[in-house]
Design a protein around this motif. Structure first.
Motif, short mmCIF file in Angstrom:
data_model
loop_
_atom_site.label_atom_id
_atom_site.label_comp_id
_atom_site.label_asym_id
_atom_site.label_seq_id
_atom_site.Cartn_x
_atom_site.Cartn_y
_atom_site.Cartn_z
N LYS A 67 4.11 -19.21 -38.79
CA LYS A 67 4.13 -17.69 -38.51
C LYS A 67 3.50 -17.46 -37.22
N LEU A 68 4.26 -16.39 -36.51
CA LEU A 68 3.65 -16.13 -35.08
C LEU A 68 3.63 -14.72 -35.09
N SER A 69 2.82 -14.21 -34.53
CA SER A 69 2.70 -12.87 -34.10
C SER A 69 3.83 -12.17 -33.22
N TYR A 70 4.21 -11.13 -33.29
CA TYR A 70 5.03 -10.76 -32.20
C TYR A 70 4.86 -10.93 -30.52
N PRO A 71 3.55 -10.67 -30.21
CA PRO A 71 3.13 -10.96 -28.72
C PRO A 71 2.97 -12.46 -28.72
N GLN A 72 2.74 -13.36 -29.73
CA GLN A 72 2.82 -14.83 -29.49
C GLN A 72 4.04 -15.30 -29.21
N ALA A 73 5.01 -14.74 -29.96
CA ALA A 73 6.49 -15.07 -29.90
C ALA A 73 7.23 -14.78 -28.50
N VAL A 74 6.78 -13.48 -28.03
CA VAL A 74 7.20 -12.98 -26.69
C VAL A 74 6.68 -13.68 -25.48
N LEU A 75 5.35 -13.62 -25.58
CA LEU A 75 4.60 -13.98 -24.22
C LEU A 75 4.37 -15.67 -24.40
#
Length: 179
Positions: A165-173
């Motif tokens: 599981k990744l947070s949205y910022p982790q997945a984008v950045l």
């Protein structure tokens, strides 16, 4: 021929392995319920551990029968009724195995499962099946592999995967994750 040495029957069993055992390989002791030679009669089927040659067929296991017809004599060779084709007769049957020369027993067999074995594959262990007949070699043991589901990893062919599981910022950045 019925009294010739024959290889023993092949046995197939199934073993459950964990995902880790299948991935890295494991040596396991597996319990097998199979026939083994009777210790009381040394596999002969006789209390005195001796068998006698069949008097009806002379030890060949077959008898010849001659019949007359209008065309002459016809000779047929059939299985001996007295010994059942074995060529030997047991006069004093063993009380432990009832004259069969083998008993059912659970034995432990050591099997080495190679690293990377897949679900549904089989492992062959030569000579660990049921005992042979008339001095023939023992049969083989086939161990079918079933791999238990792992709560963390999944496998598709040669690929091992894990959901993280990744947070949205982790997945984008982008981020570095310790596995």
């Amino acid at each position: 021929r019925r009294n010739a040495p024959q290889k023993g029957e092949t046995i197939k069993i199934f073993v459950d392995l964990t995902f880790t055992e299948a991935a890295f390989g494991v040596t396991k002791d597996v319990n097998v319920n199979k026939y083994v030679k009777c210790d009381a009669c040394a596999g002969t089927g006789s209390k005195s551990k001796t068998v006698t040659r069949c008097s009806a067929c002379g030890g060949s296991g077959t008898v010849r029968k001659v019949s007359n017809s209008v065309f002459g004599q016809i000779m047929r060779e059939t299985v001996c009724d007295k010994c059942g084709g074995s060529g030997t007769v047991i006069t004093d049957p063993c009380t432990v195995c009832a004259g069969r020369g083998k008993v059912r027993k659970t034995v432990s067999v050591t099997a080495k499962f190679p690293a990377g074995i897949n679900d549904g594959q089989s492992l062959s262990v030569n000579g660990k099946g049921n005992p042979g007949i008339n001095g023939g070699p023992d049969g083989d043991l086939y161990i079918g592999v079933r791999i238990k589901k792992d709560p963390v990893f999944t496998r598709e062919g040669f690929d091992v995967m894990r959901n993280i599981k990744l947070s949205y910022p982790q997945a984008v950045l982008g981020t570095t994750v310790q596995l």
